[in-house]
Design a protein around this motif. Structure first.
Motif, PDB file in Angstrom:
ATOM      1  N   SER A  71       0.828  -1.207   0.000  1.00 19.32           N
ATOM      2  CA  SER A  71       0.000   0.000   0.000  1.00 19.32           C
ATOM      3  C   SER A  71       0.864   1.259   0.000  1.00 19.32           C
ATOM      4  O   SER A  71       0.578   2.216  -0.729  1.00 19.32           O
ATOM      5  CB  SER A  71      -0.947   0.003   1.205  1.00 19.32           C
ATOM      6  OG  SER A  71      -0.293   0.317   2.419  1.00 19.32           O
ATOM      7  N   TYR A  72       1.929   1.263   0.791  1.00 21.11           N
ATOM      8  CA  TYR A  72       2.804   2.441   0.823  1.00 21.11           C
ATOM      9  C   TYR A  72       3.602   2.575  -0.469  1.00 21.11           C
ATOM     10  O   TYR A  72       3.862   3.697  -0.932  1.00 21.11           O
ATOM     11  CB  TYR A  72       3.742   2.376   2.033  1.00 21.11           C
ATOM     12  CG  TYR A  72       3.027   2.549   3.342  1.00 21.11           C
ATOM     13  CD1 TYR A  72       2.286   3.705   3.605  1.00 21.11           C
ATOM     14  CD2 TYR A  72       3.076   1.565   4.326  1.00 21.11           C
ATOM     15  CE1 TYR A  72       1.606   3.863   4.809  1.00 21.11           C
ATOM     16  CE2 TYR A  72       2.401   1.713   5.527  1.00 21.11           C
ATOM     17  CZ  TYR A  72       1.664   2.862   5.761  1.00 21.11           C
ATOM     18  OH  TYR A  72       0.985   3.015   6.953  1.00 21.11           O
ATOM     19  N   ARG A  75       1.245   3.887  -3.140  1.00 21.39           N
ATOM     20  CA  ARG A  75       0.858   5.246  -2.747  1.00 21.39           C
ATOM     21  C   ARG A  75       1.945   6.246  -3.096  1.00 21.39           C
ATOM     22  O   ARG A  75       1.683   7.307  -3.661  1.00 21.39           O
ATOM     23  CB  ARG A  75       0.582   5.263  -1.241  1.00 21.39           C
ATOM     24  CG  ARG A  75      -0.007   6.558  -0.710  1.00 21.39           C
ATOM     25  CD  ARG A  75      -0.336   6.373   0.754  1.00 21.39           C
ATOM     26  NE  ARG A  75      -0.971   7.540   1.329  1.00 21.39           N
ATOM     27  CZ  ARG A  75      -1.349   7.621   2.593  1.00 21.39           C
ATOM     28  NH1 ARG A  75      -1.170   6.586   3.405  1.00 21.39           N
ATOM     29  NH2 ARG A  75      -1.915   8.723   3.057  1.00 21.39           N
ATOM     30  N   GLU A  83      -4.667  10.078  -5.480  1.00 18.86           N
ATOM     31  CA  GLU A  83      -4.784   9.882  -4.036  1.00 18.86           C
ATOM     32  C   GLU A  83      -5.541   8.584  -3.813  1.00 18.86           C
ATOM     33  O   GLU A  83      -6.644   8.394  -4.351  1.00 18.86           O
ATOM     34  CB  GLU A  83      -5.527  11.061  -3.401  1.00 18.86           C
ATOM     35  CG  GLU A  83      -5.589  11.023  -1.898  1.00 18.86           C
ATOM     36  CD  GLU A  83      -4.279  11.424  -1.227  1.00 18.86           C
ATOM     37  OE1 GLU A  83      -4.166  11.236   0.000  1.00 18.86           O
ATOM     38  OE2 GLU A  83      -3.370  11.922  -1.927  1.00 18.86           O
ATOM     39  N   ARG A  85      -6.998   5.171  -1.372  1.00 16.62           N
ATOM     40  CA  ARG A  85      -7.554   4.719  -0.095  1.00 16.62           C
ATOM     41  C   ARG A  85      -7.404   3.204  -0.050  1.00 16.62           C
ATOM     42  O   ARG A  85      -7.537   2.524  -1.085  1.00 16.62           O
ATOM     43  CB  ARG A  85      -9.026   5.117   0.003  1.00 16.62           C
ATOM     44  CG  ARG A  85      -9.711   4.755   1.302  1.00 16.62           C
ATOM     45  CD  ARG A  85     -11.200   5.054   1.249  1.00 16.62           C
ATOM     46  NE  ARG A  85     -11.457   6.480   1.114  1.00 16.62           N
ATOM     47  CZ  ARG A  85     -11.984   7.049   0.033  1.00 16.62           C
ATOM     48  NH1 ARG A  85     -12.291   6.306  -1.026  1.00 16.62           N
ATOM     49  NH2 ARG A  85     -12.207   8.341  -0.003  1.00 16.62           N
ATOM     50  N   LEU A 130      -6.956  10.303   6.935  1.00 19.34           N
ATOM     51  CA  LEU A 130      -6.932   8.847   7.050  1.00 19.34           C
ATOM     52  C   LEU A 130      -7.172   8.197   5.698  1.00 19.34           C
ATOM     53  O   LEU A 130      -8.088   8.562   4.972  1.00 19.34           O
ATOM     54  CB  LEU A 130      -7.982   8.372   8.048  1.00 19.34           C
ATOM     55  CG  LEU A 130      -7.792   8.837   9.502  1.00 19.34           C
ATOM     56  CD1 LEU A 130      -8.827   8.168  10.399  1.00 19.34           C
ATOM     57  CD2 LEU A 130      -6.383   8.550   9.994  1.00 19.34           C
ATOM     58  N   ARG A 131      -6.354   7.213   5.389  1.00 15.81           N
ATOM     59  CA  ARG A 131      -6.449   6.544   4.097  1.00 15.81           C
ATOM     60  C   ARG A 131      -6.427   5.022   4.196  1.00 15.81           C
ATOM     61  O   ARG A 131      -6.734   4.348   3.212  1.00 15.81           O
ATOM     62  CB  ARG A 131      -5.274   6.983   3.197  1.00 15.81           C
ATOM     63  CG  ARG A 131      -5.322   8.439   2.771  1.00 15.81           C
ATOM     64  CD  ARG A 131      -6.436   8.684   1.791  1.00 15.81           C
ATOM     65  NE  ARG A 131      -6.520  10.069   1.351  1.00 15.81           N
ATOM     66  CZ  ARG A 131      -7.280  11.002   1.903  1.00 15.81           C
ATOM     67  NH1 ARG A 131      -8.040  10.688   2.951  1.00 15.81           N
ATOM     68  NH2 ARG A 131      -7.294  12.235   1.450  1.00 15.81           N
ATOM     69  N   THR A 132      -6.080   4.476   5.376  1.00 20.87           N
ATOM     70  CA  THR A 132      -5.862   3.037   5.489  1.00 20.87           C
ATOM     71  C   THR A 132      -6.725   2.427   6.579  1.00 20.87           C
ATOM     72  O   THR A 132      -6.643   2.825   7.741  1.00 20.87           O
ATOM     73  CB  THR A 132      -4.381   2.731   5.801  1.00 20.87           C
ATOM     74  OG1 THR A 132      -3.545   3.458   4.896  1.00 20.87           O
ATOM     75  CG2 THR A 132      -4.103   1.245   5.676  1.00 20.87           C
ATOM     76  N   VAL A 149      -0.707   3.089  11.954  1.00 22.38           N
ATOM     77  CA  VAL A 149      -1.075   3.352  10.564  1.00 22.38           C
ATOM     78  C   VAL A 149      -1.786   4.698  10.434  1.00 22.38           C
ATOM     79  O   VAL A 149      -1.540   5.465   9.496  1.00 22.38           O
ATOM     80  CB  VAL A 149      -1.947   2.199  10.023  1.00 22.38           C
ATOM     81  CG1 VAL A 149      -2.625   2.586   8.724  1.00 22.38           C
ATOM     82  CG2 VAL A 149      -1.106   0.950   9.824  1.00 22.38           C
ATOM     83  N   ARG A 150      -2.645   5.014  11.387  1.00 23.30           N
ATOM     84  CA  ARG A 150      -3.363   6.291  11.333  1.00 23.30           C
ATOM     85  C   ARG A 150      -2.421   7.475  11.555  1.00 23.30           C
ATOM     86  O   ARG A 150      -2.586   8.530  10.919  1.00 23.30           O
ATOM     87  CB  ARG A 150      -4.491   6.297  12.369  1.00 23.30           C
ATOM     88  CG  ARG A 150      -5.642   5.380  11.977  1.00 23.30           C
ATOM     89  CD  ARG A 150      -6.753   5.377  13.006  1.00 23.30           C
ATOM     90  NE  ARG A 150      -7.858   4.518  12.573  1.00 23.30           N
ATOM     91  CZ  ARG A 150      -8.956   4.290  13.286  1.00 23.30           C
ATOM     92  NH1 ARG A 150      -9.101   4.860  14.479  1.00 23.30           N
ATOM     93  NH2 ARG A 150      -9.906   3.510  12.818  1.00 23.30           N
ATOM     94  N   ASP A 153      -0.666   7.945   8.265  1.00 23.55           N
ATOM     95  CA  ASP A 153      -1.587   8.590   7.318  1.00 23.55           C
ATOM     96  C   ASP A 153      -1.678  10.090   7.586  1.00 23.55           C
ATOM     97  O   ASP A 153      -1.617  10.907   6.657  1.00 23.55           O
ATOM     98  CB  ASP A 153      -2.987   7.989   7.454  1.00 23.55           C
ATOM     99  CG  ASP A 153      -3.172   6.704   6.678  1.00 23.55           C
ATOM    100  OD1 ASP A 153      -2.285   6.358   5.869  1.00 23.55           O
ATOM    101  OD2 ASP A 153      -4.205   6.040   6.871  1.00 23.55           O
ATOM    102  N   PHE A 157      -0.476  13.069   5.024  1.00 24.14           N
ATOM    103  CA  PHE A 157      -1.487  14.013   4.561  1.00 24.14           C
ATOM    104  C   PHE A 157      -1.015  15.458   4.687  1.00 24.14           C
ATOM    105  O   PHE A 157      -1.353  16.309   3.855  1.00 24.14           O
ATOM    106  CB  PHE A 157      -2.774  13.801   5.363  1.00 24.14           C
ATOM    107  CG  PHE A 157      -3.940  14.643   4.917  1.00 24.14           C
ATOM    108  CD1 PHE A 157      -4.550  14.412   3.704  1.00 24.14           C
ATOM    109  CD2 PHE A 157      -4.430  15.656   5.727  1.00 24.14           C
ATOM    110  CE1 PHE A 157      -5.641  15.175   3.290  1.00 24.14           C
ATOM    111  CE2 PHE A 157      -5.514  16.427   5.335  1.00 24.14           C
ATOM    112  CZ  PHE A 157      -6.123  16.185   4.108  1.00 24.14           C
TER     113      PHE A 157
END
Length: 213
Positions: A71-72, A75, A83, A85, A130-132, A149-150, A153, A157
């Motif tokens: 995911s990273y 991204r 962008e 999610r 937040l994206r994950t 993770v948050r 994110d 951001f």
């Protein structure tokens, strides 16, 4: 009838594009395909990350850490272009029709729940970054994972475009000289981006998550 393939205790990764209807899909799609190829090469999947329906992507990984690393990677490959999610679900996956990409199982149900949850959370102004989302119902799941993770994110951001580019280079393992050349700036300027935005700490957190089982 051929035996259906099944992955047990795996991580299903579901990806969608934030506000995709406002983007130039024709321009973005080739970049997404290139980012998918780079991600599949960097983080070996159980089932390759690929485009499915509309603007959604999906892939299956052996561990939560691999799914997060993927995911990273995708991204950062798409910083400045799209962008994204993410929803990650831990469970089983049954491949019903490999040719048509039809899959089912608890990992996908949880990935869908996770991505819907994080989309709802991000609608609040205090959590817009937040994206994950993660749904991991294993007894030994690390309780700090979602909070970490948050935090990542939220920090991503807040980064400006130049700092995001510097972070992408750090995560890719590029040295300062190479990263600066790629960004079209001096090595000193790239170093300042890293220092002023605490990017080494952020990169360490991202790399640490890749070791999660």
């Amino acid at each position: 009838m051929a035996t259906m393939k099944q992955y047990s205790s795996c991580a299903a990764l579901l990806v969608d594009q934030v506000e995709s209807r406002l983007s130039d899909r024709a321009a973005t799609h080739p970049r997404i395909l290139a980012a998918i190829a780079a991600t599949n090469e960097a983080i070996p999947p159980l089932d390759a990350l690929r485009v499915t329906v509309g603007d959604e992507l999906q892939g299956i990984y052996a561990t939560l850490g691999d799914a997060l690393a993927a995911s990273y990677r995708i991204r950062t490959e798409l910083f400045g272009h799209a962008e994204l999610r993410f929803g990650i679900g831990i469970g089983d996956v049954e491949v019903i029709d490999r040719e048509r990409g039809i899959q089912d199982g608890s990992a996908w149900w949880r990935a869908r729940e996770a991505i819907e949850e994080v989309e709802a959370l991000a609608s609040d102004s205090g959590a817009a970054g937040l994206r994950t989302g993660i749904r991991d119902e294993r007894e030994d799941a690390n309780p700090l994972t979602i909070s970490t993770v948050r935090l990542i994110d939220a920090n991503i951001f807040r980064l400006r475009a130049g700092a995001r580019e510097a972070l992408a280079s750090l995560l890719a393992g590029l040295d300062n000289q190479t990263a600066a050349k790629r960004a079209g700036i001096t090595p000193s300027a790239n170093s300042q981006r890293i220092i002023n935005n605490d990017l080494r700490i952020l990169a360490e957190a991202v790399h640490a998550l890749a070791w999660l089982p």
